[in-house]
Structure formats: C-alpha cells, structure tokens
Design an enzyme around this catalytic site. Structure first.
Site, PDB file in Angstrom:
ATOM      1  N   ALA A 129       0.835  -1.201   0.000  1.00 63.55           N
ATOM      2  CA  ALA A 129       0.000   0.000   0.000  1.00 63.55           C
ATOM      3  C   ALA A 129       0.870   1.251   0.000  1.00 63.55           C
ATOM      4  O   ALA A 129       0.551   2.248  -0.664  1.00 63.55           O
ATOM      5  CB  ALA A 129      -0.926   0.000   1.214  1.00 63.55           C
ATOM      6  N   ARG A 163       3.922   1.525  -1.323  1.00 64.95           N
ATOM      7  CA  ARG A 163       4.521   1.666  -2.650  1.00 64.95           C
ATOM      8  C   ARG A 163       3.506   2.199  -3.654  1.00 64.95           C
ATOM      9  O   ARG A 163       3.811   3.077  -4.468  1.00 64.95           O
ATOM     10  CB  ARG A 163       5.087   0.333  -3.117  1.00 64.95           C
ATOM     11  CG  ARG A 163       6.322  -0.116  -2.354  1.00 64.95           C
ATOM     12  CD  ARG A 163       6.761  -1.504  -2.785  1.00 64.95           C
ATOM     13  NE  ARG A 163       7.028  -1.556  -4.202  1.00 64.95           N
ATOM     14  CZ  ARG A 163       7.159  -2.704  -4.893  1.00 64.95           C
ATOM     15  NH1 ARG A 163       7.025  -3.870  -4.279  1.00 64.95           N
ATOM     16  NH2 ARG A 163       7.408  -2.679  -6.182  1.00 64.95           N
ATOM     17  N   SER A 181      -7.826   1.296   7.643  1.00 65.26           N
ATOM     18  CA  SER A 181      -7.192   0.134   8.246  1.00 65.26           C
ATOM     19  C   SER A 181      -8.160  -0.440   9.268  1.00 65.26           C
ATOM     20  O   SER A 181      -9.240   0.116   9.503  1.00 65.26           O
ATOM     21  CB  SER A 181      -5.874   0.533   8.912  1.00 65.26           C
ATOM     22  OG  SER A 181      -5.228  -0.599   9.463  1.00 65.26           O
ATOM     23  N   ARG A 182      -7.785  -1.545   9.890  1.00 67.91           N
ATOM     24  CA  ARG A 182      -8.651  -2.117  10.927  1.00 67.91           C
ATOM     25  C   ARG A 182      -8.637  -1.263  12.187  1.00 67.91           C
ATOM     26  O   ARG A 182      -9.519  -1.379  13.023  1.00 67.91           O
ATOM     27  CB  ARG A 182      -8.209  -3.548  11.241  1.00 67.91           C
ATOM     28  CG  ARG A 182      -8.507  -4.528  10.113  1.00 67.91           C
ATOM     29  CD  ARG A 182      -8.292  -5.954  10.581  1.00 67.91           C
ATOM     30  NE  ARG A 182      -8.540  -6.923   9.521  1.00 67.91           N
ATOM     31  CZ  ARG A 182      -9.731  -7.408   9.211  1.00 67.91           C
ATOM     32  NH1 ARG A 182     -10.801  -6.970   9.854  1.00 67.91           N
ATOM     33  NH2 ARG A 182      -9.875  -8.296   8.246  1.00 67.91           N
ATOM     34  N   HIS A 206      -9.144 -10.326   0.812  1.00 62.08           N
ATOM     35  CA  HIS A 206      -9.515  -9.690  -0.450  1.00 62.08           C
ATOM     36  C   HIS A 206     -11.010  -9.782  -0.720  1.00 62.08           C
ATOM     37  O   HIS A 206     -11.643  -8.805  -1.128  1.00 62.08           O
ATOM     38  CB  HIS A 206      -8.750 -10.321  -1.614  1.00 62.08           C
ATOM     39  CG  HIS A 206      -7.312  -9.930  -1.669  1.00 62.08           C
ATOM     40  ND1 HIS A 206      -6.441 -10.408  -2.624  1.00 62.08           N
ATOM     41  CD2 HIS A 206      -6.582  -9.097  -0.885  1.00 62.08           C
ATOM     42  CE1 HIS A 206      -5.237  -9.888  -2.428  1.00 62.08           C
ATOM     43  NE2 HIS A 206      -5.302  -9.091  -1.384  1.00 62.08           N
ATOM     44  N   LYS A 221      -3.248  -9.000  -6.150  1.00 62.54           N
ATOM     45  CA  LYS A 221      -3.141 -10.411  -6.453  1.00 62.54           C
ATOM     46  C   LYS A 221      -2.466 -11.130  -5.282  1.00 62.54           C
ATOM     47  O   LYS A 221      -1.788 -10.451  -4.473  1.00 62.54           O
ATOM     48  CB  LYS A 221      -2.330 -10.607  -7.732  1.00 62.54           C
ATOM     49  CG  LYS A 221      -0.845 -10.329  -7.463  1.00 62.54           C
ATOM     50  CD  LYS A 221      -0.206  -9.431  -8.376  1.00 62.54           C
ATOM     51  CE  LYS A 221       0.969  -8.678  -7.911  1.00 62.54           C
ATOM     52  NZ  LYS A 221       0.904  -7.752  -6.858  1.00 62.54           N
ATOM     53  N   ARG A 237       4.081 -18.196   6.077  1.00 62.13           N
ATOM     54  CA  ARG A 237       3.940 -19.572   6.537  1.00 62.13           C
ATOM     55  C   ARG A 237       2.640 -19.790   7.309  1.00 62.13           C
ATOM     56  O   ARG A 237       2.458 -20.818   7.947  1.00 62.13           O
ATOM     57  CB  ARG A 237       5.151 -19.963   7.389  1.00 62.13           C
ATOM     58  CG  ARG A 237       6.423 -20.118   6.553  1.00 62.13           C
ATOM     59  CD  ARG A 237       7.606 -20.582   7.352  1.00 62.13           C
ATOM     60  NE  ARG A 237       7.376 -21.836   8.039  1.00 62.13           N
ATOM     61  CZ  ARG A 237       8.320 -22.494   8.721  1.00 62.13           C
ATOM     62  NH1 ARG A 237       9.549 -21.990   8.767  1.00 62.13           N
ATOM     63  NH2 ARG A 237       8.063 -23.617   9.335  1.00 62.13           N
ATOM     64  N   ASP A 262       1.687 -15.857  -3.245  1.00 61.17           N
ATOM     65  CA  ASP A 262       2.510 -14.647  -3.242  1.00 61.17           C
ATOM     66  C   ASP A 262       3.416 -14.553  -4.460  1.00 61.17           C
ATOM     67  O   ASP A 262       3.541 -13.489  -5.071  1.00 61.17           O
ATOM     68  CB  ASP A 262       3.352 -14.610  -1.968  1.00 61.17           C
ATOM     69  CG  ASP A 262       2.804 -13.643  -0.936  1.00 61.17           C
ATOM     70  OD1 ASP A 262       3.304 -12.514  -0.864  1.00 61.17           O
ATOM     71  OD2 ASP A 262       1.859 -14.024  -0.228  1.00 61.17           O
TER      72      ASP A 262
END
Length: 342
Positions: A16, A18, A36-37, A79, A97, A167, A178
């Site tokens: 976000a 960038r 944001s949350r 998403h 993505k 992970r 990713d």
C-alpha cells in the site's frame, strides 16, 4: 468520469505504501482517504502521505462520497471481504493479487461487480507493463512461430520464521499465492487456461507450500509450461517463451522487466527496451494505476489488459495446483477445492 481520479487505499502495509507513493507522483490521481482495521494505523499512514481522511474501518472508506476507486492491499485472505464491501457500496475496485484465496471467492466478486455494473480489476501489474505488452504483441504477430514451451520461476531465499505471514495458512501463506501467481499468470497471458495441471511441492509443518513445481499442458496446441516458486530458494526469477521459429528471454525480475531479448531463427538477437523506462519505472505501479483510470474515464467496467475472465482462469489453475499438492486453507475441504476445476 473526467479529470482527477480520487483513490481510497484500503490497508497500510508495504505494498500500500509503494502504490500510494506512485499515485502521489501522478498528476491525474489523488489519494483522498485511507482505511485500516484500526484508526491509529490509518491515521499514521495518512499523516505520512498527507492524506486528508483516515478510517478505522473498511466500511467507513467505502462510504466516503469523495472516493472514486478503492485499492485493496490487504493480505489474500481478506480480499473477498474488503473488495466486497467496496463493491457493495458502489465503488470501483482494484484488488491485489492473488485475486482471492480461491476461485469460488473470485467468482463471487466478479458476479457482484458485473451485476452492479462496477469496475473491478486484479492488480496484476505485470500485464500492464509496456515491455510485457510489447512481448505479447510480438508473440501474437508470429515473431517466434507457434509457442511450444514457457518457462518462468520466482523464488526467495528466506528463511521465514514459522510465525511469518508467508507460513500462515490462515492468511493464504505459502509460495504459490505470493510468488507463484506471477509464473502462472505469465503462462496464462501467452497460452490461456491449461487443460492439464501437474504439481509437486515441499510443504511446511504448518501446511503451506515452501517450494513448488508446476507443469501445465495445452492439448490443442501441444504447448507446455514449466513453472516454479519458492520461499526457501533464491531462484533466477527469469522467464522465456520458445516457439517453432525463435525464443524470447526475459531477465531477472521478468514480471517487471527493463528489457527483453528476441531470438529469431537465422538472425542476430534483438534487444527491446523502452525509452525512459529505467529502474524507477520498472518498479512503478503507475502503469496499472493509469489503466484503471483510463477505464474509469472511458466508462469501462473491465480492463482489456487484465480481464476478469483471465483472473478467474488463473485462480482455477492455482486451485488445481493446491489440490495436487495438498495445500488447504482453514475451512476449505478437498472436494470444494477440486470442484472449482469442474
């Protein structure tokens, strides 16, 4: 829509940052709000970038009447919810993505956007890169003949600790969503959706893929793609497409290249570059942002560069890979995953 396009940024992580940096450098774009949350996180981001409004909820951003389009930069698992809230509020959406966790969620978003006549696009910046577009034109024009093989890889050395998001199956961790989304999308760009998917992976104790190899096949043309992704190995991150009359090689960082080389049978290699397309432009998100704004001004609800049917096809292939290697996300069952390929 004409003039300046007003953006709302949903999430405050690295990507976000960038994307917002690149938007602020564009004369025809304005970032008017961030969410944001937590309001504290949103306010810190807003203060850093000089954004007027900060929301501690996704719904608050979606309801902002001054926002034309929402950029969703949350982790994969959020998403569907984040983009859905924006679409339900009548906003255009650019969603990072991999598009969603699985094809079922992607189908829901596409159905929602089409039912409401709203713009929706996956943030596959590779497809908007001018050199990738030129490469595709050359292939379509027959510069290398009929495609026979595609090769692409994307790997990071790591190591990533067990508590790292890469992970964590709960947030769609692993190499595939990713990193593997790039090689898979590269193959889809050139050949469309495959009808054969084979895969092998090394899984972590948490159940995500650490190192994955994928073999795709197209029975109508006989073409194949050999792809890999890894979060335990620093791979070359290159790509090539070989046809009956030549080959195109893309160097390290193939999904945002500065150049590529066309090898035609019987000719000297031809290097393709774009004037002014240096390192800063190579890492820029401005090409996909410009495509979103072009579509909005033209009244288009889908981008021809990143079509929604193509994003759905990529998600089906990613689902098939996970089905083959045994990666499941919480609440997901093998039968449900396999059904997305039916």
């Amino acid at each position: 829509m004409s003039g300046t396009v007003r953006w709302g940024v949903l999430a405050t992580g690295g990507i976000a940052e960038r994307f917002t940096t690149d938007l602020l450098a564009m004369e025809d774009a304005e970032v008017v709000a961030v969410a944001s949350r937590t309001e504290a996180s949103a306010r810190a981001f807003a203060d850093r970038f000089g954004i007027a409004r900060a929301y501690g909820s996704w719904a608050g951003l979606a309801a902002d009447p001054d926002v034309d389009v929402v950029y969703v930069a949350t982790p994969h698992h959020a998403h569907r919810a984040a983009a859905g809230i924006a679409l339900e509020a009548g906003k255009a959406v650019l969603c990072e993505k991999a598009f969603t966790l699985h094809a079922g969620e992607a189908e829901e978003l596409v159905r929602l956007s089409r039912d409401r006549g709203l713009f929706l696009m996956e943030a596959m910046w590779m497809y908007c890169n001018p050199l990738i577009r030129r490469m595709r034109e050359l292939v379509a024009d027959g510069a290398i003949g009929e495609i026979r093989t595609v090769q692409a890889d994307f790997g990071l050395a790591g190591p990533f600790a067990p508590d790292h998001r890469l992970r964590d199956p709960a947030v769609g961790g692993g190499a595939l969503l990713d990193l593997g989304v790039y090689p898979v999308s590269f193959a889809h760009l050139l050949l469309g959706e495959p009808d054969s998917v084979q895969a092998h992976a090394l899984l972590s104790p948490e159940g995500v893929d650490l190192n994955t190899a994928v073999l795709l096949g197209w029975s109508d043309s006989g073409a194949s793609a050999l792809l890999s992704c890894s979060i335990v190995a620093d791979t070359p991150v290159t790509a090539s497409v070989t046809g009956t009359r030549g080959r195109i090689d893309l160097p390290r960082g193939f999904f945002h290249p500065e150049r590529f080389t066309l090898h035609r049978d019987g000719r000297d290699p031809e290097e393709y570059v774009i004037e002014g397309h240096g390192p800063a432009e190579r890492y820029s998100f401005r090409y996909e942002a410009a495509e979103v704004m072009r579509c909005l001004r033209a009244g288009e609800t889908e981008s021809p560069l990143v079509p929604l049917d193509g994003s759905l096809a990529v998600m089906r292939t990613l689902d098939a890979v996970r089905d083959r290697v045994g990666v499941r996300y919480p609440g997901e069952h093998r039968a449900e995953l396999a059904a997305t390929r039916a």
